[in-house]
Design a protein around this motif. Structure first.
Motif, mmCIF file in Angstrom:
data_model
loop_
_atom_site.group_PDB
_atom_site.id
_atom_site.type_symbol
_atom_site.label_atom_id
_atom_site.label_comp_id
_atom_site.label_asym_id
_atom_site.label_seq_id
_atom_site.Cartn_x
_atom_site.Cartn_y
_atom_site.Cartn_z
ATOM 1 N N ILE A 81 1.066 -0.859 -0.181
ATOM 2 C CA ILE A 81 0.081 0.590 0.274
ATOM 3 C C ILE A 81 0.887 1.059 0.281
ATOM 4 N N GLY A 82 2.032 1.036 -0.258
ATOM 5 C CA GLY A 82 3.261 2.273 0.276
ATOM 6 C C GLY A 82 2.738 3.131 -1.593
ATOM 7 N N GLY A 83 3.450 4.927 -1.130
ATOM 8 C CA GLY A 83 3.350 5.300 -2.324
ATOM 9 C C GLY A 83 4.201 5.156 -2.707
ATOM 10 N N PRO A 84 4.585 5.714 -4.148
ATOM 11 C CA PRO A 84 5.714 6.404 -5.064
ATOM 12 C C PRO A 84 7.699 5.962 -4.534
ATOM 13 N N ARG A 85 8.004 4.773 -5.126
ATOM 14 C CA ARG A 85 9.465 4.571 -4.319
ATOM 15 C C ARG A 85 10.382 6.349 -4.978
ATOM 16 N N VAL A 112 -5.735 2.295 3.359
ATOM 17 C CA VAL A 112 -4.698 3.443 3.964
ATOM 18 C C VAL A 112 -5.709 3.310 5.164
ATOM 19 N N LEU A 113 -6.648 4.934 4.572
ATOM 20 C CA LEU A 113 -7.435 5.527 5.293
ATOM 21 C C LEU A 113 -8.300 4.306 6.505
ATOM 22 N N ARG A 114 -8.654 2.778 6.435
ATOM 23 C CA ARG A 114 -9.580 3.376 6.704
ATOM 24 C C ARG A 114 -9.230 1.488 7.665
ATOM 25 N N VAL A 115 -8.177 1.042 7.065
ATOM 26 C CA VAL A 115 -7.908 -0.314 7.682
ATOM 27 C C VAL A 115 -6.849 0.025 8.199
ATOM 28 N N VAL A 116 -6.014 0.489 7.410
ATOM 29 C CA VAL A 116 -4.094 0.656 7.836
ATOM 30 C C VAL A 116 -3.989 1.729 9.350
ATOM 31 N N LEU A 117 -4.345 2.817 8.838
ATOM 32 C CA LEU A 117 -3.831 4.245 9.463
ATOM 33 C C LEU A 117 -4.528 4.254 11.055
ATOM 34 N N PRO A 118 -5.583 4.179 10.870
ATOM 35 C CA PRO A 118 -6.415 4.393 12.361
ATOM 36 C C PRO A 118 -5.571 3.487 13.744
ATOM 37 N N PRO A 119 -5.796 1.641 13.129
ATOM 38 C CA PRO A 119 -4.740 1.330 14.239
ATOM 39 C C PRO A 119 -3.094 1.653 14.605
ATOM 40 N N ALA A 120 -2.691 2.190 13.038
ATOM 41 C CA ALA A 120 -1.340 2.434 13.513
ATOM 42 C C ALA A 120 -0.390 3.608 14.181
ATOM 43 N N LEU A 121 -2.201 4.744 13.815
ATOM 44 C CA LEU A 121 -1.789 6.081 14.579
ATOM 45 C C LEU A 121 -1.929 5.695 15.967
ATOM 46 N N ALA A 122 -3.009 4.261 16.264
ATOM 47 C CA ALA A 122 -3.027 4.108 17.724
ATOM 48 C C ALA A 122 -2.028 3.415 18.940
ATOM 49 N N LYS A 123 -1.231 3.049 17.876
ATOM 50 C CA LYS A 123 -0.391 2.114 18.012
ATOM 51 C C LYS A 123 0.907 3.711 18.893
ATOM 52 N N VAL A 124 1.343 4.246 17.914
ATOM 53 C CA VAL A 124 1.945 5.390 18.194
ATOM 54 C C VAL A 124 2.136 6.580 18.399
ATOM 55 N N TRP A 125 0.513 6.933 19.065
ATOM 56 C CA TRP A 125 0.261 7.790 19.744
ATOM 57 C C TRP A 125 0.742 8.725 20.918
ATOM 58 N N PRO A 126 0.974 7.457 21.996
ATOM 59 C CA PRO A 126 1.971 8.487 22.863
ATOM 60 C C PRO A 126 2.752 8.491 22.119
ATOM 61 N N ALA A 127 3.873 7.935 21.411
ATOM 62 C CA ALA A 127 5.404 9.139 21.133
ATOM 63 C C ALA A 127 4.817 10.490 20.452
ATOM 64 N N MET A 128 3.891 10.174 19.399
ATOM 65 C CA MET A 128 3.053 11.388 18.863
ATOM 66 C C MET A 128 2.562 13.224 19.556
ATOM 67 N N VAL A 129 1.931 12.283 21.529
ATOM 68 C CA VAL A 129 2.204 13.558 21.897
ATOM 69 C C VAL A 129 3.712 13.817 22.911
ATOM 70 N N GLY A 130 4.313 12.787 22.555
ATOM 71 C CA GLY A 130 5.439 13.775 23.141
ATOM 72 C C GLY A 130 6.013 14.209 22.270
ATOM 73 N N GLN A 131 5.807 14.266 20.969
ATOM 74 C CA GLN A 131 7.141 14.795 19.625
ATOM 75 C C GLN A 131 6.011 16.266 19.451
ATOM 76 N N ILE A 132 4.440 16.546 19.621
ATOM 77 C CA ILE A 132 4.172 17.869 19.653
ATOM 78 C C ILE A 132 4.244 18.140 21.013
ATOM 79 N N ILE A 133 4.593 17.384 22.142
ATOM 80 C CA ILE A 133 5.398 18.561 23.045
ATOM 81 C C ILE A 133 6.881 19.049 22.834
ATOM 82 N N ILE A 134 7.119 18.491 21.777
ATOM 83 C CA ILE A 134 8.422 18.824 22.207
ATOM 84 C C ILE A 134 8.513 19.674 21.577
#
Length: 228
Positions: free
Chosen positions: A55-59, A143-165
């Motif tokens: 499902i990746g984009g152009p290499r 990507v939008l309905r199957v891959v992205l939601p659980p992917a964001l859920a997995k990495v959300w704590p790290a994303m929150v930390g980066q936004i605070i930085i």
């Protein structure tokens, strides 16, 4: 030696402090929305492994994104900010301090968000993607309905930390006269010579903002991502 502290002299300048807080919050909000969107797009382009091949984009664009990510993650934020504000005018691009600050923060967050989201995408089980494709879902839908939601859920704590930085890093933007919180504190101490008190107050405000932002983002993540 006795030190006389006078916090009221600083706190009496609350309209200036409030304006600084408003600019800090505003810059962070815009950078979060645009930086996260940029990170998601670039993570899709740069995704590797079995999921990336499916499902990746152009290499070719993935290589360009990789150069961008390495450049931003391996240079200081203040250098990126100064390049945008002081360097681009040499090429005929003159920006206001506020616009330069937003662009720098978006570019910086986008690079880190790319790698964070990419890790979540590549951790998606292959069978999940194959099941979506077997249901005749297109690549964008997958990507939008199957891959992205659980992917964001997995990495959300790290994303929150980066936004605070990035929010805390906005203090550097005062160096180009963006009227955020550190700029306000510096202006106050230049007028009343209460530098210790001014920056203690600024530190306390940054602490409150960071804690509030973390709780808000965790609350949003629990209701938007984890509740799916």
């Amino acid at each position: 030696m006795r030190i006389d502290l006078d916090f009221m002299t600083v706190l009496s300048q609350w309209p200036m402090l409030l304006k600084g807080v408003a600019w800090t919050v505003g810059l962070t909000a815009v950078a979060t929305v645009l930086g996260l969107a940029l990170g998601i797009l670039f993570a899709w382009m740069r995704a590797g492994g079995p999921i990336g091949r499916m499902i990746g984009g152009p290499r070719a664009l993935g290589w360009l994104v990789g150069l961008y990510v390495e450049l931003i993650r391996n240079t200081p934020f203040i250098v990126q900010l100064f390049f945008i504000f002081f360097g681009l005018p040499a090429a005929g691009v003159k920006l206001s301090p506020e616009l330069a600050s937003v662009i720098a923060m978006v570019i910086n967050l986008g690079a880190y968000a790319t790698e964070i989201v990419r890790a979540g995408i590549e951790a998606t089980p292959r069978g999940q993607v194959e099941a979506a494709m077997s249901l005749a879902m297109g690549r964008a839908q997958t990507v939008l309905r199957v891959v992205l939601p659980p992917a964001l859920a997995k990495v959300w704590p790290a994303m929150v930390g980066q936004i605070i930085i990035v929010m805390l890093g906005s203090a550097v933007c005062g160096q180009i006269s963006t009227q955020e919180l550190s700029f306000a504190a510096n202006l106050i101490q230049s007028r009343n010579f209460r530098a210790f008190e001014a920056f203690i107050v600024a530190t306390a405000i940054y602490l409150v903002l960071a804690i509030a932002l973390r709780r808000l983002l965790n609350w949003l993540g629990a209701r938007v991502l984890l509740a799916r």
